[in-house]
Design a protein around this motif. Structure first.
Motif, PDB file in Angstrom:
ATOM      1  N   ASP A 135       0.832  -1.206   0.000  1.00 54.81           N
ATOM      2  CA  ASP A 135       0.000   0.000   0.000  1.00 54.81           C
ATOM      3  C   ASP A 135       0.865   1.254   0.000  1.00 54.81           C
ATOM      4  O   ASP A 135       0.579   2.224  -0.729  1.00 54.81           O
ATOM      5  N   ASN A 136       1.925   1.261   0.807  1.00 55.09           N
ATOM      6  CA  ASN A 136       2.818   2.423   0.822  1.00 55.09           C
ATOM      7  C   ASN A 136       3.490   2.630  -0.531  1.00 55.09           C
ATOM      8  O   ASN A 136       3.664   3.763  -0.983  1.00 55.09           O
ATOM      9  N   ALA A 137       3.830   1.529  -1.195  1.00 58.05           N
ATOM     10  CA  ALA A 137       4.440   1.630  -2.517  1.00 58.05           C
ATOM     11  C   ALA A 137       3.439   2.198  -3.533  1.00 58.05           C
ATOM     12  O   ALA A 137       3.804   3.007  -4.396  1.00 58.05           O
ATOM     13  N   LEU A 138       2.186   1.781  -3.408  1.00 57.19           N
ATOM     14  CA  LEU A 138       1.145   2.290  -4.305  1.00 57.19           C
ATOM     15  C   LEU A 138       0.957   3.794  -4.124  1.00 57.19           C
ATOM     16  O   LEU A 138       0.840   4.550  -5.104  1.00 57.19           O
ATOM     17  N   ILE A 139       0.960   4.231  -2.883  1.00 58.01           N
ATOM     18  CA  ILE A 139       0.799   5.668  -2.613  1.00 58.01           C
ATOM     19  C   ILE A 139       1.973   6.451  -3.195  1.00 58.01           C
ATOM     20  O   ILE A 139       1.780   7.502  -3.818  1.00 58.01           O
ATOM     21  N   GLN A 140       3.170   5.952  -3.016  1.00 54.71           N
ATOM     22  CA  GLN A 140       4.333   6.646  -3.556  1.00 54.71           C
ATOM     23  C   GLN A 140       4.302   6.683  -5.082  1.00 54.71           C
ATOM     24  O   GLN A 140       4.711   7.676  -5.698  1.00 54.71           O
ATOM     25  N   HIS A 141       3.802   5.615  -5.688  1.00 56.50           N
ATOM     26  CA  HIS A 141       3.640   5.594  -7.145  1.00 56.50           C
ATOM     27  C   HIS A 141       2.707   6.715  -7.589  1.00 56.50           C
ATOM     28  O   HIS A 141       2.978   7.418  -8.579  1.00 56.50           O
ATOM     29  N   GLU A 142       1.605   6.907  -6.870  1.00 55.85           N
ATOM     30  CA  GLU A 142       0.648   7.951  -7.223  1.00 55.85           C
ATOM     31  C   GLU A 142       1.215   9.346  -6.976  1.00 55.85           C
ATOM     32  O   GLU A 142       0.983  10.267  -7.757  1.00 55.85           O
ATOM     33  N   LEU A 143       1.983   9.505  -5.904  1.00 54.16           N
ATOM     34  CA  LEU A 143       2.580  10.810  -5.637  1.00 54.16           C
ATOM     35  C   LEU A 143       3.632  11.153  -6.691  1.00 54.16           C
ATOM     36  O   LEU A 143       3.777  12.327  -7.072  1.00 54.16           O
ATOM     37  N   THR A 144       4.340  10.161  -7.177  1.00 52.99           N
ATOM     38  CA  THR A 144       5.298  10.404  -8.253  1.00 52.99           C
ATOM     39  C   THR A 144       4.576  10.860  -9.517  1.00 52.99           C
ATOM     40  O   THR A 144       5.013  11.797 -10.209  1.00 52.99           O
ATOM     41  N   HIS A 145       3.450  10.209  -9.809  1.00 54.44           N
ATOM     42  CA  HIS A 145       2.652  10.606 -10.965  1.00 54.44           C
ATOM     43  C   HIS A 145       2.149  12.044 -10.799  1.00 54.44           C
ATOM     44  O   HIS A 145       2.191  12.843 -11.750  1.00 54.44           O
ATOM     45  N   CYS A 146       1.692  12.387  -9.611  1.00 58.14           N
ATOM     46  CA  CYS A 146       1.215  13.755  -9.358  1.00 58.14           C
ATOM     47  C   CYS A 146       2.336  14.773  -9.537  1.00 58.14           C
ATOM     48  O   CYS A 146       2.108  15.868 -10.061  1.00 58.14           O
ATOM     49  N   ALA A 147       3.542  14.412  -9.103  1.00 63.01           N
ATOM     50  CA  ALA A 147       4.676  15.325  -9.271  1.00 63.01           C
ATOM     51  C   ALA A 147       4.963  15.573 -10.739  1.00 63.01           C
ATOM     52  O   ALA A 147       5.329  16.696 -11.145  1.00 63.01           O
ATOM     53  N   ASP A 148       4.762  14.544 -11.554  1.00 61.69           N
ATOM     54  CA  ASP A 148       5.022  14.679 -12.991  1.00 61.69           C
ATOM     55  C   ASP A 148       4.036  15.628 -13.674  1.00 61.69           C
ATOM     56  O   ASP A 148       4.371  16.232 -14.705  1.00 61.69           O
ATOM     57  N   ILE A 149       2.826  15.728 -13.124  1.00 65.37           N
ATOM     58  CA  ILE A 149       1.781  16.521 -13.796  1.00 65.37           C
ATOM     59  C   ILE A 149       1.339  17.734 -12.972  1.00 65.37           C
ATOM     60  O   ILE A 149       0.352  18.382 -13.308  1.00 65.37           O
ATOM     61  N   LYS A 150       2.070  18.061 -11.907  1.00 65.04           N
ATOM     62  CA  LYS A 150       1.592  19.091 -10.978  1.00 65.04           C
ATOM     63  C   LYS A 150       1.411  20.444 -11.658  1.00 65.04           C
ATOM     64  O   LYS A 150       0.460  21.174 -11.361  1.00 65.04           O
ATOM     65  N   HIS A 151       2.299  20.805 -12.570  1.00 63.50           N
ATOM     66  CA  HIS A 151       2.171  22.106 -13.230  1.00 63.50           C
ATOM     67  C   HIS A 151       0.946  22.131 -14.141  1.00 63.50           C
ATOM     68  O   HIS A 151       0.236  23.148 -14.217  1.00 63.50           O
TER      69      HIS A 151
END
Length: 319
Positions: A166-182
């Motif tokens: 679950d922690n790995a899944l959350i980090q995967h999603e946060l990485t995706h959000c960082a890629d598209i944050k702008h």
């Protein structure tokens, strides 16, 4: 689950008499919801004995100062012709009262039922209403809505209670959000409901009679609000044990079509919708897990696992 401030009939009757010139006929706690305490009250005016029904809401974690612009927003939306109940005023023309040292309001009881399995017509009606909210001018100060920051906060808070996967899944999603944050930050924004689940809407048949619970209203990206709606109204839990979900694409198409009858989506919004669906599924998975940790139990309808399954569904669909 959602009764945190326990008021006796005598407590409520005293409040009604002193602030609203009414007496209490009956009061029942409302179990739905996760943040505030609500009572359904039937009253009678002291002068002409007129009977009326209200919802008495006691705010558990929000100050009167924070609530003032939200109450003003509900009045603005109601005046714009949107089906939003707005609170009544006291004998002193105040919108707030105090119940056991907490701010509270009285709102007319809205007729109707929550849609357990929303129809296409109900999905269309609520989507048009959401678009109308997004287009209604409002100058009041509302908090900024930042679901990415919320996920980051909850990821740290809950890390020790979640599995490695679950922690790995959350980090995967946060990485995706960082890629598209702008790209996310550049999307159209304004007033949001932020919590437009089926239990915050009432229908009489296929007609929308009321949108409820604006107490988490904020300013932010419109697409986040639309993603919350789609994740709840168009994705159904089909197994109460495993919390397996089914994505009703016909309902999602109806939501998007009806919304755009009022407000057109930009090309960027259409492109980023799958990412917004993932983000909002992750956000509610974690916030409901935090509620479970805090209270030890949540109703099946508020299960965090159901939103984890939504996240996994969106990942499988849009990977």
């Amino acid at each position: 689950m959602a009764v945190y401030t326990h008021l006796s009939d005598s407590d409520i009757d005293t409040l009604l008499r002193s602030q609203y010139q009414r007496r209490l006929l009956s009061a029942n706690a409302i179990d739905a919801g996760t943040e505030n305490t609500n009572y359904r009250v039937t009253t009678q005016t002291l002068d002409d004995e007129r009977r009326e029904k209200f919802v008495l809401t006691v705010f558990e974690h929000t100050s009167q100062h924070e609530l003032t612009p939200i109450i003003a927003l509900t009045h603005t939306l109601a005046n714009a012709g949107i089906a939003v109940p707005s609170c009544i005023t006291t004998l002193d023309d105040a919108r707030f009262v105090t119940a056991l040292d907490k701010p509270a309001v009285m709102t007319p009881f809205a007729q109707g039922e929550h849609p357990e399995r929303p129809s296409i017509a109900q999905c269309e009606a609520v989507s048009r209403a959401l678009a109308a909210i997004h287009l209604t001018p409002f100058d009041g100060r509302l908090v900024a809505y930042d679901p990415v920051a919320k996920v980051e906060q909850l990821a740290i808070q809950l890390k020790s209670t979640l599995s490695d996967d679950d922690n790995a899944l959350i980090q995967h999603e946060l990485t995706h959000c960082a890629d598209i944050k702008h790209a996310l930050r550049s999307l159209p924004s304004g007033v949001l409901h932020t919590d437009l689940f089926t239990d915050n809407a009432l229908f009489t048949g296929e007609s929308l009679s009321a949108l409820l619970d604006f107490y988490s209203a904020a300013r932010g990206v419109f697409l986040f609000d639309l993603a919350v709606l789609i994740n709840d109204w168009c994705v159904e839990v089909t197994d109460s044990t495993t919390h397996a979900v089914t994505h009703h694409l016909d309902k999602q198409a109806a939501v998007l079509s009806a919304y755009q009858q009022i407000r057109l989506l930009s090309n960027d919004e259409r492109t980023l919708l799958p990412s917004a669906l993932r983000l909002m599924a992750c956000r509610f998975w974690l916030s409901r897990h935090a509620l479970l940790q805090q209270h030890g139990h949540v109703p099946d309808s508020k299960s965090p696992e159901a939103f984890k399954q939504r996240l996994l569904l969106h990942l499988a669909t849009h990977a």
